[in-house]
Design a protein around this motif. Sequence first.
Motif, short mmCIF file in Angstrom:
data_model
loop_
_atom_site.label_atom_id
_atom_site.label_comp_id
_atom_site.label_asym_id
_atom_site.label_seq_id
_atom_site.Cartn_x
_atom_site.Cartn_y
_atom_site.Cartn_z
N ASP A 107 36.49 23.46 -26.10
CA ASP A 107 36.38 22.79 -27.39
C ASP A 107 37.15 21.47 -27.36
O ASP A 107 37.94 21.21 -26.43
CB ASP A 107 36.93 23.69 -28.50
CG ASP A 107 38.39 24.06 -28.25
OD1 ASP A 107 39.27 23.46 -28.87
OD2 ASP A 107 38.65 24.92 -27.37
N GLU A 108 36.93 20.63 -28.33
CA GLU A 108 37.52 19.29 -28.34
C GLU A 108 39.05 19.33 -28.38
O GLU A 108 39.73 18.51 -27.75
CB GLU A 108 36.98 18.48 -29.53
CG GLU A 108 35.53 18.05 -29.36
CD GLU A 108 35.28 17.29 -28.06
OE1 GLU A 108 36.15 16.47 -27.67
OE2 GLU A 108 34.24 17.53 -27.43
N GLU A 109 39.62 20.27 -29.15
CA GLU A 109 41.08 20.37 -29.22
C GLU A 109 41.67 20.70 -27.85
O GLU A 109 42.69 20.13 -27.44
CB GLU A 109 41.48 21.45 -30.24
CG GLU A 109 43.00 21.57 -30.42
CD GLU A 109 43.39 22.64 -31.42
OE1 GLU A 109 44.60 22.91 -31.55
OE2 GLU A 109 42.48 23.23 -32.07
N SER A 110 41.01 21.60 -27.15
CA SER A 110 41.47 21.97 -25.81
C SER A 110 41.36 20.80 -24.84
O SER A 110 42.25 20.59 -24.00
CB SER A 110 40.66 23.16 -25.28
OG SER A 110 40.88 24.31 -26.05
N ILE A 111 40.28 20.05 -24.93
CA ILE A 111 40.09 18.90 -24.04
C ILE A 111 41.20 17.87 -24.27
O ILE A 111 41.71 17.26 -23.32
CB ILE A 111 38.69 18.27 -24.23
CG1 ILE A 111 37.59 19.30 -23.91
CG2 ILE A 111 38.54 17.03 -23.36
CD1 ILE A 111 37.71 19.96 -22.56
N GLU A 112 41.60 17.67 -25.52
CA GLU A 112 42.70 16.75 -25.81
C GLU A 112 44.00 17.25 -25.18
O GLU A 112 44.79 16.46 -24.65
CB GLU A 112 42.87 16.59 -27.32
CG GLU A 112 41.80 15.73 -27.98
CD GLU A 112 41.71 14.33 -27.39
OE1 GLU A 112 42.78 13.69 -27.22
OE2 GLU A 112 40.59 13.89 -27.08
N LYS A 113 44.23 18.56 -25.24
CA LYS A 113 45.42 19.14 -24.62
C LYS A 113 45.39 18.94 -23.12
O LYS A 113 46.41 18.61 -22.50
CB LYS A 113 45.52 20.63 -24.96
CG LYS A 113 45.93 20.93 -26.38
CD LYS A 113 46.03 22.43 -26.61
CE LYS A 113 46.42 22.76 -28.04
NZ LYS A 113 46.50 24.22 -28.27
N THR B 157 34.68 12.91 -19.51
CA THR B 157 35.86 12.62 -20.32
C THR B 157 37.14 12.73 -19.51
O THR B 157 38.00 11.84 -19.54
CB THR B 157 35.94 13.58 -21.53
OG1 THR B 157 34.78 13.40 -22.34
CG2 THR B 157 37.17 13.32 -22.37
N LEU B 158 37.29 13.82 -18.76
CA LEU B 158 38.52 14.07 -18.03
C LEU B 158 38.68 13.20 -16.79
O LEU B 158 39.80 12.84 -16.41
CB LEU B 158 38.62 15.55 -17.64
CG LEU B 158 38.67 16.55 -18.81
CD1 LEU B 158 38.74 17.97 -18.29
CD2 LEU B 158 39.85 16.25 -19.72
N LEU B 159 37.57 12.88 -16.17
CA LEU B 159 37.63 12.08 -14.95
C LEU B 159 37.81 10.59 -15.21
O LEU B 159 38.05 9.82 -14.27
CB LEU B 159 36.37 12.30 -14.11
CG LEU B 159 36.19 13.70 -13.54
CD1 LEU B 159 34.82 13.85 -12.90
CD2 LEU B 159 37.28 14.04 -12.54
#
Length: 249
Positions: free
Chosen positions: A199-205, A245-247
């Motif tokens: 989820d988006e919150e986890s991706i931000e973390k 997003t992460l890369l």
Amino acid sequence: MSESGQDCLSHGYTKGEKKVMSGFSYKDIYMEDGRRVLEINVLPEKYCNFDCIFCPIGRSKNKVDTKMSFDEIDSSLIELGNRIESTKAELVFINSKGEALVNDKIGDIIDFIKDKGLPVRLLSNGYLLGRDEYMKIANKCDEVVGEIKIITEEGFQKVQRPIEGYTLAEYISNMVSFNKQYKGKFIFEITIIKGYNDDEESIEKIKNIIKAISPDKIIVARMEDEKFKKKLGINDERFEEISSTLLNI
């Protein structure tokens, strides 16, 4: 600055494994970035400080985070030397059944490979990297892989089932402190799991964790084992979106 990478490392040491009498086991040599990689398991069975519900090896009968003594390794090192020569290996990747750092001969194994003139990559889940005795061993390696999967304390305890007293905050902190002093290439692998960190919150973390660790390379992976893929795997579209997003932090 992180180097983008989406080539997933092999975990669990289950496919393509070759048993040998020496006590080590190997995968068939393969090519990666133009190098011939020899992948080796240095544990006789699973010894790990976690007991993840989705581990492809199965449950951790030996849940440990202290050094364990196994059989003498003289014959194992002879076999390893022969493997290196016969396969013309250019990189040795220590990817074991659990946490390779608990083998009390791991330092000797790394030294043996280095004496052959080859670089060494070590896979660790990363929790032990903050401890001085293990940090010194990992520092011998040219590349160290740390990883993260669950990014909430509740989920970490419930799903990864670590040794009692472990916390997610310390897990992350150990990798941060290790990489601050590490002179080699630190590779950080993030496994995206449906319902746990997609989820988006986890991706931000996860973004914040990446920034804190500051790895040299990021690998974004997902559940590929058939036993867990249906329940915990994410679809291609969402995986590509998260990976992008992460890369590109």
